[in-house]
Design a protein around this motif. Structure first.
Motif, mmCIF file in Angstrom:
data_model
loop_
_atom_site.group_PDB
_atom_site.id
_atom_site.type_symbol
_atom_site.label_atom_id
_atom_site.label_comp_id
_atom_site.label_asym_id
_atom_site.label_seq_id
_atom_site.Cartn_x
_atom_site.Cartn_y
_atom_site.Cartn_z
ATOM 1 N N ASP A 301 43.869 48.920 42.864
ATOM 2 C CA ASP A 301 44.115 47.655 41.596
ATOM 3 C C ASP A 301 42.403 47.862 41.523
ATOM 4 N N ALA A 302 41.788 48.573 39.843
ATOM 5 C CA ALA A 302 40.368 48.775 39.745
ATOM 6 C C ALA A 302 39.610 47.778 39.690
ATOM 7 N N ASP A 303 39.880 46.642 38.868
ATOM 8 C CA ASP A 303 39.590 46.327 38.507
ATOM 9 C C ASP A 303 39.520 44.584 39.398
ATOM 10 N N ARG A 304 39.863 44.629 40.659
ATOM 11 C CA ARG A 304 39.544 43.650 42.054
ATOM 12 C C ARG A 304 38.824 44.564 42.926
ATOM 13 N N ALA A 305 38.727 45.665 42.422
ATOM 14 C CA ALA A 305 37.855 46.785 43.756
ATOM 15 C C ALA A 305 36.959 46.378 42.897
ATOM 16 N N ARG A 306 36.353 46.229 41.638
ATOM 17 C CA ARG A 306 35.430 46.075 40.450
ATOM 18 C C ARG A 306 34.717 44.854 41.430
#
Length: 401
Positions: A301-306
């Motif tokens: 989940d790249a968006d949540r990680a960012r």
């Protein structure tokens, strides 16, 4: 009988049965007397301790009320040690004092055991220093040559004490840590754990368990680390010690993430984040956000990680903690890599490297897991030359995350 001042205020009988000291002011009286065990405290100071707060109403006859609280506490202490008939709360012309025998107060017993351990550690250090003295300070045996002039010798003071943190008066655990002697620090934590367990100091035992779980984690002994932190969490829960629970959960969350249990890692770190936010503890908040961001990255989940890592970066910058900023930059780099922006990831890693270098805190090999994972992915996507160039740009001109 035994009185516990470390952790929750407790009184136990000689058989180990807990004994309640009823009444908030009787407990406050005991706590005030324990500040100076064995020393008299005047009635005026005790009255001020019991009723001197801004919101407290002073009784009409404060000294008579004090005597009532003294009688209540004296009776409770008498029930804890009925066999010897000796009063533990005595009064003389100077005031009231606790007359506890050796070993009856856990704080004194703890100090005695720690002092004994430190004397043993100092004795070993002195023994090592004596063995390290220059050869010409000892009687020469036949056939042994005289040391050449100017030869380097072990640094020893005239007293025979070795130079360094122990000789400078730092606590042995701090001295071992500062010298990088992790095994020595772990041994001292083991001694501290044994002392805490002997005295029934569960809060202190939990701290020592976390201190032992951390080097086990760094050494890759994940099951040992998990067991240490799990026991610390159990002890903290029994004491309703929220800070201890947070420390233990941080260790458990890190072990879970490193061993692939992402659900467990998220559960522990989310609980930690909630508590640190409620407590207003910014350093803990930045760490929890970074760990949750790395976990989201591993979930894909790249968006949540960012979002998590960017929030952590803002908090770290507001805090002014350069190492926390570096960790957050490494987290944002991982999120950028997961989101398909390898060049930005390499640039952010360069910025993180500059931040760590500026405070003399490079990542040790055991803590490079996330950075190495991100860098490996960038090499595959960009190639060595482009990855190195992006990294160099980040070291020279740190980007805005």
């Amino acid at each position: 009988m035994r009185v516990g001042a470390l952790g929750p205020l407790m009184v136990w009988t000689g058989d180990g049965e807990p004994l309640a000291v009823t009444g908030a002011r009787a407990r406050r009286l005991l706590a005030r007397l324990l500040v100076e065990p064995g020393r008299p405290v005047s009635a005026d100071r005790l009255v001020d301790a019991l009723w001197g707060g801004p919101d407290a109403a002073m009784p009409r006859h404060p000294y008579a009320s004090l005597q009532g609280q003294v009688s209540r506490l004296r009776a409770a202490l008498g029930r804890a040690a009925p066999a010897d008939g000796r009063s533990r709360l005595v009064h003389d012309a100077s005031g009231y004092r606790l007359d506890l025998a050796s070993g009856e107060l856990d704080a004194q017993r703890f100090a005695e055991l720690v002092a004994r351990s430190r004397r043993r550690e100092l004795g070993l250090a002195r023994s090592r220093a004596r063995r390290a003295r220059p050869a010409r300070a000892r009687p020469r045996r036949p056939g042994r040559s005289t040391p050449r002039r100017g030869a380097r010798r072990a640094p020893v003071q005239r007293t025979g004490r070795p130079l360094g943190p122990v000789a400078d008066g730092l606590p042995p655990r701090r001295a071992a840590r500062d010298r990088g002697r992790v095994p020595a620090a772990s041994r001292l934590h083991e001694e501290g754990l044994a002392i805490a367990q002997e005295l029934g100091l569960r809060t202190e035992a939990g701290k020592r368990l976390c201190a032992l779980g951390r080097p086990a984690f760094l050494a890759g002994a994940y099951e040992e680390s998990r067991q240490r932190h799990a026991e610390a969490l159990r002890l903290a829960g029994e004491q309703s010690h929220r800070a201890g629970e947070a420390d233990a959960r941080i260790g458990l969350g890190m072990v879970a993430r490193r061993t692939g249990d992402l659900a467990g890692a998220e559960e522990h770190m989310q609980a930690v984040l909630t508590w640190f936010r409620d407590a207003g503890y910014a350093p803990g908040t930045t760490l929890a956000l970074a760990e949750l961001g790395f976990t989201a990255e591993l979930w894909g989940d790249a968006d949540r990680a960012r979002a998590l890592q960017t929030e952590g970066l803002a908090a770290a910058r507001a805090l002014g903690d350069v190492r926390a900023v570096a960790l957050a930059l490494e987290g944002v780099a991982g999120a950028a890599a997961a989101g398909g922006d390898p060049e930005r990831a390499a640039t952010l890693l360069g910025a993180a490297h500059t931040a760590r270098t500026s405070v003399g805190a490079p990542l040790p090999p055991a803590e490079r897991h996330d950075v190495d994972r991100t860098w490996s992915a960038r090499l595959s996507a960009l190639g060595p030359a482009a990855a190195d160039a992006a990294f160099a740009r980040g070291t020279a001109h740190p980007p805005d995350a």
